[in-house]
Design an enzyme around this catalytic site. Sequence first.
Site: not given
Length: 351
Positions: A28, A32, A41, A78, A155
Amino acid sequence: MSATLKNDIFIRALLKQPVERTPIWIMRQAGRYLPEYKEVRAQAGDFMSLCKNAELACEVTMQPLRRFDLDAAILFSDILTIPDAMGLGLYFEAGEGPKFSNPIKSAADVKALAIPDPTAELQYVMNAVSLIRKTLDGKVPLIGFSGSPWTLASYMVEGGGTKDFGKVKGMMFSDPKSMHMMLDKTAQSVSSYLNAQIEAGAQAVMIFDTWGGVLSHEKYKEFSLQYMQQIVDSLTRTADGQTVPVTLFTKNGGQWLGDMATTGCDALGVDWTTDLSTAKKLTQGKVALQGNLDPSVLYADDDTIKSEVKKVLTSYGDGPGHVFNLGHGIHQHINPERVKTLVDAVHAGLS
């Protein structure tokens, strides 16, 4: 050094070739915790719009390389792009993470799943890979990636994140035939997706098995490792005359490192709950190891970070085959200055 790379130390380490220092990249690393990422973003409007815009995905992939002397770039995307392309309707709820509007609820849903064409429904990912590779201009290698079949299935059945995995484990126990069918379809999808990334320019690939660690030993081998093995067996392992290394990472999977090392992968990611010296013994020198600083160390002061880096380097010990990384992804509230301290400390080594 490879003809196309100015810095190939990451690739050499994954292949257990001699290196002059320990390479580092960070899970990552584009994200963010960086203020410049937040700006892009906001410009994109939402997360998937950012992923699907090749220019913006390229920009955020390059951002950490401008700040830190990292030895690899990783595609900004992702893990849930594949189930989204299968028609499950991926969306993101603010503060709640990913969700699917059409989760898998029955054997009929599993049978209806189509294997996506990576050059059609997922072409936006390949566009980003190609642009990033061109923009890197050989500075460092580009890592492509996917989620593991078990993690994606978690998921897909749960409809989003979960704490107890009741639905997906329920299907595993009550209807194993359907679960195996879903995992096989997902493995085929991951294989073609990663091969398309390699063709588009990815120079190494990684499979993230985020939720393999919630399984028992027997079920891990049957429902997670078996399908990662299927992918490893079907991947393109050379491109442009160079080896394309494959890394597997099961979070909370330290007890299975020995089994994972027999898949034919080149490297294994190790989270912070397993000491690298233990991981070396379990894998018997078959693979390189990547990891494994606890991401929370980056909340500490510089001296503590430097000390913890030395502990990780010491735990790996002598010999090639170590890529320094966090034991999982960087947290969003980390000060970027602490990341610079980390990278510089790894470069300094044990001196």
